[in-house]
Design a protein around this motif. Structure first.
Motif, PDB file in Angstrom:
ATOM      1  N   HIS A  15       0.565   4.947  -5.524  1.00 44.92           N
ATOM      2  CA  HIS A  15       0.195   5.058  -4.190  1.00 44.92           C
ATOM      3  C   HIS A  15       0.218   3.800  -3.623  1.00 44.92           C
ATOM      4  O   HIS A  15      -0.511   2.883  -4.066  1.00 44.92           O
ATOM      5  CB  HIS A  15      -0.811   5.832  -3.966  1.00 44.92           C
ATOM      6  CG  HIS A  15      -0.631   7.326  -4.205  1.00 44.92           C
ATOM      7  ND1 HIS A  15      -0.359   7.935  -5.280  1.00 44.92           N
ATOM      8  CD2 HIS A  15      -0.434   8.348  -2.860  1.00 44.92           C
ATOM      9  CE1 HIS A  15      -0.049   9.429  -4.964  1.00 44.92           C
ATOM     10  NE2 HIS A  15      -0.265   9.635  -3.734  1.00 44.92           N
ATOM     11  N   TYR A  16       0.795   3.609  -2.367  1.00 42.50           N
ATOM     12  CA  TYR A  16       0.734   2.311  -1.707  1.00 42.50           C
ATOM     13  C   TYR A  16       0.112   2.582  -0.159  1.00 42.50           C
ATOM     14  O   TYR A  16       0.429   3.772   0.489  1.00 42.50           O
ATOM     15  CB  TYR A  16       2.162   1.716  -1.461  1.00 42.50           C
ATOM     16  CG  TYR A  16       2.689   1.185  -2.994  1.00 42.50           C
ATOM     17  CD1 TYR A  16       2.447   0.029  -3.395  1.00 42.50           C
ATOM     18  CD2 TYR A  16       3.518   2.090  -3.646  1.00 42.50           C
ATOM     19  CE1 TYR A  16       2.685  -0.322  -4.817  1.00 42.50           C
ATOM     20  CE2 TYR A  16       4.141   1.591  -4.770  1.00 42.50           C
ATOM     21  CZ  TYR A  16       3.533   0.529  -5.409  1.00 42.50           C
ATOM     22  OH  TYR A  16       4.094   0.165  -6.556  1.00 42.50           O
ATOM     23  N   GLN A  17       0.008   1.323   0.338  1.00 44.10           N
ATOM     24  CA  GLN A  17      -0.859   1.550   1.514  1.00 44.10           C
ATOM     25  C   GLN A  17       0.228   1.252   2.601  1.00 44.10           C
ATOM     26  O   GLN A  17       0.618  -0.001   2.457  1.00 44.10           O
ATOM     27  CB  GLN A  17      -2.080   0.787   1.747  1.00 44.10           C
ATOM     28  CG  GLN A  17      -2.841   0.996   3.148  1.00 44.10           C
ATOM     29  CD  GLN A  17      -3.453   2.389   3.312  1.00 44.10           C
ATOM     30  OE1 GLN A  17      -3.623   3.045   2.416  1.00 44.10           O
ATOM     31  NE2 GLN A  17      -3.561   2.683   4.471  1.00 44.10           N
ATOM     32  N   THR A  19       0.147  -0.238   6.561  1.00 44.16           N
ATOM     33  CA  THR A  19      -0.920  -0.464   7.218  1.00 44.16           C
ATOM     34  C   THR A  19      -0.315  -0.990   8.725  1.00 44.16           C
ATOM     35  O   THR A  19       0.964  -1.538   8.746  1.00 44.16           O
ATOM     36  CB  THR A  19      -1.665  -1.917   6.991  1.00 44.16           C
ATOM     37  OG1 THR A  19      -2.384  -1.569   5.621  1.00 44.16           O
ATOM     38  CG2 THR A  19      -2.570  -2.443   7.946  1.00 44.16           C
ATOM     39  N   ASN A  33      -1.537   6.484   3.290  1.00 47.49           N
ATOM     40  CA  ASN A  33      -1.464   6.141   1.930  1.00 47.49           C
ATOM     41  C   ASN A  33      -0.349   6.869   1.351  1.00 47.49           C
ATOM     42  O   ASN A  33      -0.340   8.287   1.627  1.00 47.49           O
ATOM     43  CB  ASN A  33      -2.845   6.427   1.146  1.00 47.49           C
ATOM     44  CG  ASN A  33      -2.716   5.835  -0.332  1.00 47.49           C
ATOM     45  OD1 ASN A  33      -2.285   6.597  -0.882  1.00 47.49           O
ATOM     46  ND2 ASN A  33      -3.321   4.612  -0.408  1.00 47.49           N
ATOM     47  N   TYR A  36       5.013   6.234  -4.061  1.00 50.57           N
ATOM     48  CA  TYR A  36       6.199   5.523  -4.206  1.00 50.57           C
ATOM     49  C   TYR A  36       7.476   6.477  -3.950  1.00 50.57           C
ATOM     50  O   TYR A  36       7.663   7.447  -4.234  1.00 50.57           O
ATOM     51  CB  TYR A  36       6.400   4.983  -5.634  1.00 50.57           C
ATOM     52  CG  TYR A  36       7.714   4.145  -5.681  1.00 50.57           C
ATOM     53  CD1 TYR A  36       7.561   2.906  -5.493  1.00 50.57           C
ATOM     54  CD2 TYR A  36       8.874   4.840  -6.363  1.00 50.57           C
ATOM     55  CE1 TYR A  36       8.797   2.063  -5.745  1.00 50.57           C
ATOM     56  CE2 TYR A  36      10.060   3.827  -6.514  1.00 50.57           C
ATOM     57  CZ  TYR A  36       9.772   2.707  -6.239  1.00 50.57           C
ATOM     58  OH  TYR A  36      11.124   2.021  -6.461  1.00 50.57           O
ATOM     59  N   ILE A  72       8.657   3.827   1.076  1.00 54.01           N
ATOM     60  CA  ILE A  72       7.601   3.085   0.632  1.00 54.01           C
ATOM     61  C   ILE A  72       7.944   2.664  -1.011  1.00 54.01           C
ATOM     62  O   ILE A  72       8.152   3.418  -1.641  1.00 54.01           O
ATOM     63  CB  ILE A  72       6.400   4.116   0.528  1.00 54.01           C
ATOM     64  CG1 ILE A  72       5.692   4.329   1.943  1.00 54.01           C
ATOM     65  CG2 ILE A  72       5.284   3.649  -0.166  1.00 54.01           C
ATOM     66  CD1 ILE A  72       5.362   3.149   2.800  1.00 54.01           C
ATOM     67  N   ASN A  75       2.858  -2.026  -0.969  1.00 58.39           N
ATOM     68  CA  ASN A  75       1.954  -2.188   0.287  1.00 58.39           C
ATOM     69  C   ASN A  75       2.725  -2.790   1.453  1.00 58.39           C
ATOM     70  O   ASN A  75       3.212  -3.893   1.110  1.00 58.39           O
ATOM     71  CB  ASN A  75       0.537  -2.892  -0.151  1.00 58.39           C
ATOM     72  CG  ASN A  75      -0.149  -1.880  -1.217  1.00 58.39           C
ATOM     73  OD1 ASN A  75      -0.316  -0.854  -1.438  1.00 58.39           O
ATOM     74  ND2 ASN A  75      -0.814  -2.878  -2.171  1.00 58.39           N
ATOM     75  N   THR A  77       2.647  -3.821   5.630  1.00 54.55           N
ATOM     76  CA  THR A  77       2.085  -3.978   6.942  1.00 54.55           C
ATOM     77  C   THR A  77       3.402  -4.095   7.865  1.00 54.55           C
ATOM     78  O   THR A  77       4.158  -4.979   7.852  1.00 54.55           O
ATOM     79  CB  THR A  77       1.042  -5.379   6.811  1.00 54.55           C
ATOM     80  OG1 THR A  77       0.175  -4.817   5.948  1.00 54.55           O
ATOM     81  CG2 THR A  77       0.498  -5.454   8.308  1.00 54.55           C
TER      82      THR A  77
END
Length: 206
Positions: A15-17, A19, A33, A36, A72, A75, A77
């Motif tokens: 799992h990735y965030q 933002t 969240n 992949y 995704i 992580n 942003t």
């Protein structure tokens, strides 16, 4: 282990965030969240008076679409970019003066406007929406859309007020000598005395 033993390997997605940075002029939906490979829907919503320009960040399908997607794989942003919309302030005036302040301005600005009466005239007030104090020569106007502000003037009816016909003057070249007379306007005051106004050439700017 016996020869009949079975082994089973189990895997779980990483799992990735995602933002979303704060932006002036609007909000964006889609932060969270995610596992992949998830394709996330993104939406940028501008506030009143702003418009969406583009996204900043990596992996976005269409950087210039307010509704787009992002895949995704780490992580990430991202940030939506908004810009204040610009509106046109038109200044007009009745006979007897001019109004200053015309131009393009951003939504929400408070713009200075000024009424300048001609000789023999007085300022009587502003007409238009968003004007803070319509009875003042110099005041402000709140920009929320294309808008017109009109300065009203009235003649000062006294014995020495000069009277003359309106005229237009078109400058068709720039090779005047300094202080050369461009136009002379003959007129008279209340008891018939002849008066003369002259326009002279000064410093010619671009």
């Amino acid at each position: 282990l016996t020869e009949n033993t079975r082994l089973e390997a189990k895997f779980a997605p990483i799992h990735y965030q995602l933002t979303m940075e704060d932006a002036v002029g609007g909000v964006a939906l889609g932060a969270g969240n995610y596992s992949y490979g998830t394709e996330v829907n993104l939406s940028a919503i501008p506030q009143t008076g702003y418009k969406f320009i583009r996204w900043n960040g990596e992996g976005i399908s269409n950087f210039y679409d307010s509704s787009t997607t992002l895949k995704i794989d780490a992580n990430i942003t991202i940030k939506p970019i908004f810009e204040a919309q610009k509106y046109f302030l038109q200044t007009k005036s009745s006979k007897g003066g001019i109004a200053l302040g015309q131009g393009y301005y951003e939504y929400g600005q408070k713009v200075d406007i000024t009424a300048v009466p001609s000789t023999g005239y007085k300022f009587t007030g502003w007409q238009g929406e968003g004007i803070s104090q319509a009875d003042l020569l110099a005041t402000t106007i709140h920009i929320t859309s294309d808008i017109t502000a009109k300065a009203q003037f009235a003649i000062i009816d006294n014995y020495f007020t000069p009277y003359a016909n309106d005229f237009s003057l078109y400058i068709d070249h720039l090779d005047f000598e300094k202080r050369e007379t461009l136009h002379t306007l003959p007129l008279q005051d209340g008891d018939g005395d002849l008066i003369k106004y002259s326009l002279f050439s000064g410093n010619i700017d671009k």
